[in-house]
Design an enzyme around this catalytic site. Sequence first.
Site, PDB file in Angstrom:
ATOM      1  N   ASP A 192      -1.713   4.870   4.445  1.00  0.00           N
ATOM      2  CA  ASP A 192      -0.699   4.131   3.678  1.00  0.00           C
ATOM      3  C   ASP A 192       0.113   3.183   4.563  1.00  0.00           C
ATOM      4  O   ASP A 192       0.637   3.577   5.598  1.00  0.00           O
ATOM      5  CB  ASP A 192       0.254   5.114   2.990  1.00  0.00           C
ATOM      6  CG  ASP A 192      -0.434   5.845   1.856  1.00  0.00           C
ATOM      7  OD1 ASP A 192      -1.669   5.706   1.705  1.00  0.00           O
ATOM      8  OD2 ASP A 192       0.272   6.559   1.121  1.00  0.00           O
ATOM      9  N   ASP A 230      -7.849   7.963  -6.060  1.00  0.00           N
ATOM     10  CA  ASP A 230      -7.381   8.487  -4.773  1.00  0.00           C
ATOM     11  C   ASP A 230      -8.252   9.646  -4.258  1.00  0.00           C
ATOM     12  O   ASP A 230      -9.272   9.990  -4.876  1.00  0.00           O
ATOM     13  CB  ASP A 230      -5.901   8.882  -4.922  1.00  0.00           C
ATOM     14  CG  ASP A 230      -5.087   8.504  -3.707  1.00  0.00           C
ATOM     15  OD1 ASP A 230      -5.628   8.568  -2.586  1.00  0.00           O
ATOM     16  OD2 ASP A 230      -3.908   8.160  -3.863  1.00  0.00           O
TER      17      ASP A 230
END
Length: 373
Positions: free
Chosen positions: A184, A127
């Site tokens: 997201d 990430d």
Amino acid sequence: MLAKTPPMGWNSWNTFSSNVNEALILETADAMIDLGLDKLGYKYVVIDDFWSLKERDPVTDKIVADPERFPHGIKYVADYLHERGLKLGMYSCAGLRTCGGFPGSFDHEFLDAQTFADFGCDLLKYDYCNLPTGVDKPLLYHRMGLALKATGRDIIFSACNHGYDDVYHWIRSAGAHMFRSTGDIIDNFESMKEIALEQDANICYSAPGCFNDLDMLTVGMYGEGFVGSTGCTYTDYVSQFSLWCMFSAPLMLGCDIRKISPEILELITNKNLLRINQDEEARPPVRQVQDGRRVYFKHLSDKEFAICYFNHLNGPIEVPFNFTDFGLSVSSGYGLELRDVNTNEVVGVFKEYYIPYLEAHECKVYLAKLVKV
Ligand code: GLA
């Protein structure tokens, strides 16, 4: 070669977020096997954020699994998956801390890569939160790309920098096998539509070895779980799955597999759609953009093609589309034989155009072959 075709599996984040633990992972693995998903290529079981303790081991400096969530440790989970032919995916971050606030791998890349390899990990999602200011951001992915190679283990490097910093132009060079290109996803039609329409021009950055990752699927969530939002209709899920397949995107399921409905199981096991997704050439589709609709035409191996009509309006339409727009000239002497991916039936041979009727949000996908007419 790792990731010759888009990786497939399941990831804990969309539904479970911080509620990740050993029982969930083992039960999900069992469900994947019972449903035969592994046989179709869904192999990676990815434990996302929240798996570790808040601090590294003070002596070894390693990241440590939370013993309350994973009482037998991560290696035990890996062994359980491997005995069943599945693969383990883990999660870390290029920053000082993960997006959830757990230790990140910044300046610990080689140590952490070895820790993951020792766990028996087969995929690392990496990430992009909490980066120190002023760092060379792409270099952080180059470092982890090398660190994973240094372990000697085959580990899919799943970069997740949300499309920032012109990722398309450097991520393959960092050794990644897939790269998140978007923020997201949440479980509603607008979110998945936005991702699909924003990324269809960037599918050209996907090729065997490294694929544009449009995020985990919300297919089958029906509004339940962390990114549940308002949920989608079955038609919306068919469109999401169809588009991810047309785009050669990794297929990481995000719903609770243990409770999957028969209609969703049928969708995610559709052999024609999986054939399109896993086509070894992974060619980006030609796209035609019109108000409220898109048409995609994709070359497949073995002289086949896939055509996808997508109505992203909130009402039904008919989609006129001339085959000449992707190269089939009227004078060619050829037409296209279209086979519906759901019924597997040939709907006919068409020379100049095909105009399907589409409900709101609907996608219709056909496998096509050139035939003399
Ligand atoms: C980011 C990622 C998500 C998930 C979370 C975990 O938001 O994009 O997919 O991994 O972090 O904290």
